[in-house]
Design a protein around this motif. Structure first.
Motif, PDB file in Angstrom:
ATOM      1  N   VAL A  45      -4.432  -8.906   0.003  1.00 16.32           N
ATOM      2  CA  VAL A  45      -3.717  -8.018   0.735  1.00 16.32           C
ATOM      3  C   VAL A  45      -2.384  -8.341   0.617  1.00 16.32           C
ATOM      4  N   ARG A  46      -1.754  -9.373   0.592  1.00 17.99           N
ATOM      5  CA  ARG A  46      -0.269  -9.892   0.190  1.00 17.99           C
ATOM      6  C   ARG A  46       0.303  -9.138  -0.558  1.00 17.99           C
ATOM      7  N   PHE A  48      -0.723  -6.341  -2.252  1.00 19.10           N
ATOM      8  CA  PHE A  48      -0.708  -5.061  -1.814  1.00 19.10           C
ATOM      9  C   PHE A  48       0.485  -4.622  -0.791  1.00 19.10           C
ATOM     10  N   ARG A  49       0.798  -5.724   0.191  1.00 15.26           N
ATOM     11  CA  ARG A  49       1.757  -5.524   1.086  1.00 15.26           C
ATOM     12  C   ARG A  49       3.228  -5.495   0.331  1.00 15.26           C
ATOM     13  N   THR A  52       3.647  -2.130  -1.110  1.00 20.90           N
ATOM     14  CA  THR A  52       3.794  -1.145   0.005  1.00 20.90           C
ATOM     15  C   THR A  52       5.321  -1.329   0.421  1.00 20.90           C
ATOM     16  N   GLU A  53       5.754  -2.491   0.494  1.00 16.83           N
ATOM     17  CA  GLU A  53       7.182  -2.798   1.122  1.00 16.83           C
ATOM     18  C   GLU A  53       8.139  -2.172   0.085  1.00 16.83           C
ATOM     19  N   ILE A  56       8.109   1.604   0.246  1.00 16.02           N
ATOM     20  CA  ILE A  56       8.643   2.308   1.446  1.00 16.02           C
ATOM     21  C   ILE A  56      10.428   2.110   1.186  1.00 16.02           C
ATOM     22  N   LEU A  59      11.538   4.849  -0.891  1.00 16.57           N
ATOM     23  CA  LEU A  59      11.568   6.225  -0.067  1.00 16.57           C
ATOM     24  C   LEU A  59      12.673   6.161   0.767  1.00 16.57           C
ATOM     25  N   ILE A  60      12.753   5.152   1.734  1.00 17.31           N
ATOM     26  CA  ILE A  60      14.233   5.208   2.575  1.00 17.31           C
ATOM     27  C   ILE A  60      15.344   5.619   1.850  1.00 17.31           C
TER      28      ILE A  60
ATOM     29  N   SER B 176      -2.367 -10.531   7.585  1.00 13.97           N
ATOM     30  CA  SER B 176      -1.855  -9.415   6.629  1.00 13.97           C
ATOM     31  C   SER B 176      -2.228  -8.246   7.158  1.00 13.97           C
ATOM     32  N   LEU B 180       0.637  -5.205   7.105  1.00 15.05           N
ATOM     33  CA  LEU B 180       0.212  -3.942   6.570  1.00 15.05           C
ATOM     34  C   LEU B 180       0.446  -2.747   7.643  1.00 15.05           C
ATOM     35  N   LEU B 183       4.222  -2.400   8.513  1.00 16.67           N
ATOM     36  CA  LEU B 183       4.866  -1.711   7.568  1.00 16.67           C
ATOM     37  C   LEU B 183       4.727  -0.140   7.509  1.00 16.67           C
ATOM     38  N   ALA B 187       7.634   2.886   8.579  1.00 15.78           N
ATOM     39  CA  ALA B 187       7.723   3.963   7.544  1.00 15.78           C
ATOM     40  C   ALA B 187       7.634   5.042   8.383  1.00 15.78           C
ATOM     41  N   ILE B 193      13.142   6.668   9.793  1.00 16.63           N
ATOM     42  CA  ILE B 193      13.590   7.992   9.252  1.00 16.63           C
ATOM     43  C   ILE B 193      13.221   8.864  10.391  1.00 16.63           C
ATOM     44  N   PHE B 202       7.518  14.008   3.031  1.00 19.09           N
ATOM     45  CA  PHE B 202       7.629  12.812   3.925  1.00 19.09           C
ATOM     46  C   PHE B 202       7.136  13.575   5.258  1.00 19.09           C
TER      47      PHE B 202
END
Lengths: 276, 265
Positions: A45-46, A48-49, A52-53, A56, A59-60, B176, B180, B183, B187, B193, B202
């Protein structure tokens, strides 16, 4: 004893000390990796995190440039480069720092910190280095990939000089980042609060964006509080833009390390154990 | 009345606990300002280089409201309940003659009360700094809808976090999960945003996730000049999410208790 013998003994002592610390880091890394693999789901999971981080953040950054091609002197790919450098600095620092700034207040409160003080090793090193988060290797890989992608998009081909400057400024940024974090964590000896460390990390998150897009006053503030050296200056070196601040980064790093260690040793003097 | 007394009891305990560590509480509150103020500053810089759907005044209004709305809809159950399941303290909770949610709601409301009072001086400071740019027109109906949107956002967040916490019965891991979900929430909640400034793809994702109700939806209700059909559609989607999380939580709680190993403490 003549001066040659003294110098020889001093050099031997230095090499012995350095090899002792390197062996200690390798041992801590090995055991941290084994401990991390105990909880396989958490390990996966870490990873995957971290992915994801990164997604994102990309994306920003793309959202900022949805309506414009440049912000200040920065386009999307160069801002992505800054983010990659920031992420690499954070991942490298956290690899060696783990969660020690957050666990320090609890150790002091419970008296477990005595077991760190009694070790025959540099206290500042062991306080913030007795755990290693090996899963940050994945963060390192992901952020390196971002830097590589941004460099390809920008068609970067830095000269040997700029590459060397990047290495020096990046190494300096690691020292500055770690020094800021450990200095604030040292306040735990008086405050017993991990929230200050959390606040520090939030403020340090500002460096994932180039700090010279802000007004002159804010940029000046981020130069004196040396946040601009963490990602903006190394990224500029990689972009072939050496400035006066690029050459200043290593002295600032040494100064921040000195202040961090002196403050820590001052804090230790006021420590009184809580254990029976 | 008894559940209400219990909720107030737990809220009072956590108010006193939190008040013990005032510096930590102060740092925690300042921490909540850093992200929105950073994003506001960056969007103001972006606005200087392009024409956005929000003008300067709307950007400042949006992010100042974000500071308050995110605090008022916040819930911490994934880490609170998850940690207590993981280290066995949940055993003490489940033998009580009331549902664990009563204690968790009391805890959450206690922490929220502290935040609410500490937001007052922050509101005064921000008003002094930005009152020229802060633009909201409140009507009675808009105010009522805003309060309803806040309550809906908090309820969805509370049940969403508790539903995630139930997964700890099987996964034996909460940190975790919490990271997650935080996060994803950051977003897609509108914390970083605003919906109005996001690209179309989005927006279409954000409109139908539950995270929108944590920050963006209550602010949209306030910032929009008129109460539109979209606001009522938003409330409908929000209520559907609340019911879904309520049902899923109950199922997971029922099955999770059978699976619970009661780790030693």
């Amino acid at each position: 004893m003549d001066s040659n013998t003294t110098a020889h003994m001093a050099t031997n002592h230095l090499f012995t000390t350095i090899s002792k610390y390197i062996r200690l880091i390798i041992t801590i890394t090995k055991y941290s990796y084994m401990a991390a693999l105990e909880y396989r789901f958490q390990f996966v999971v870490r990873i995957f995190r971290h992915i994801t981080e990164a997604l994102i953040a990309i994306l920003i950054i793309n959202t900022f440039f949805y309506s414009t091609n440049t912000i200040g002197n920065w386009d999307p790919n160069s801002m992505l480069l800054v983010y990659g450098v920031f992420g690499l600095a954070v991942a490298t620092t956290f690899f060696f720092l783990a969660d020690t700034p957050f666990s320090l207040p609890d150790k002091i409160r419970s008296g477990d910190y005595d077991f760190i003080l009694t070790k025959p090793i540099d206290t500042h090193f062991y306080t913030f280095g007795h755990r290693i988060h090996t899963e940050n290797v994945w963060r390192l890989i992901i952020k390196s990939a971002i830097i590589f992608y941004a460099s390809v998009q920008l068609h970067l081909s830095p000269s040997i000089f700029h590459l060397t400057l990047f290495v020096f400024t990046f190494f300096s940024s690691l020292i500055i980042y770690r020094s800021i974090v450990t200095t604030i964590a040292t306040l735990s000896f008086w405050t017993l609060s991990k929230e200050l460390s959390e606040l520090t990390f939030s403020v340090l998150e500002t460096t994932k964006y180039p700090l010279d897009i802000f007004s002159k006053n804010i940029t000046l503030l981020f130069t004196f509080i040396p946040l601009i050296f963490i990602s903006t200056i190394p990224a500029k070196a990689l972009l072939g833009q050496a400035t006066f601040l690029s050459y200043l980064s290593f002295p600032v790093a040494l100064l921040s390390l000195y202040v961090s260690r002196q403050f820590f040793h001052f804090a230790i003097k006021s420590y009184s154990s809580a254990s029976s | 009345m008894k559940p209400l007394r219990l909720i107030l009891h737990w809220a009072n305990i956590h108010w006193q606990l939190f008040s013990e560590y005032r510096l930590g509480a102060f740092a925690w509150i300042i921490n909540g300002l850093v992200g929105p103020l950073l994003m506001m500053t960056i969007w103001l810089v972006v606005a200087q280089h392009s024409s956005l759907a929000y003008n300067r005044s709307q950007i400042i209004t949006y992010y100042i409201l974000t500071i308050f709305v995110s605090r008022l809809t916040q819930a911490w159950s994934t880490s609170h309940v998850g940690r207590s399941i993981r280290d066995g303290r949940f055993s003490r909770t489940i033998i009580q003659p009331y549902h664990y949610l009563v204690e968790e709601l009391g805890t959450t409301l206690g922490l929220k009360a502290i935040r609410f009072f500490t937001l007052i001086p922050i509101a005064v400071i921000l008003y002094c700094l930005f009152h020229h740019d802060f633009s909201i027109t409140f009507s009675t109906s808009k105010l009522c809808l805003f309060i309803l949107a806040l309550l809906l956002g908090f309820a969805i967040n509370f049940y969403y976090r508790n539903t995630l916490a139930m997964l700890v019965f099987w996964l034996e891991e909460y940190y975790s999960l919490d990271a997650l979900s935080s996060l994803a929430s950051q977003a897609f909640s509108g914390n970083l945003i605003p919906l109005a400034l996001a690209p179309p793809l989005f927006v279409s994702v954000m409109k139908y996730t539950p995270f929108r109700f944590f920050v963006s939806f209550p602010i949209e209700v306030v910032i929009n000049q008129t109460i539109t059909l979209q606001a009522f559609q938003g409330f409908s989607v929000g209520i559907i999410y609340l019911v879904v999380f309520l049902c899923v939580h109950q199922v997971l709680y029922h099955h999770g208790l059978k699976h619970y190993g009661a780790y030693g403490n």
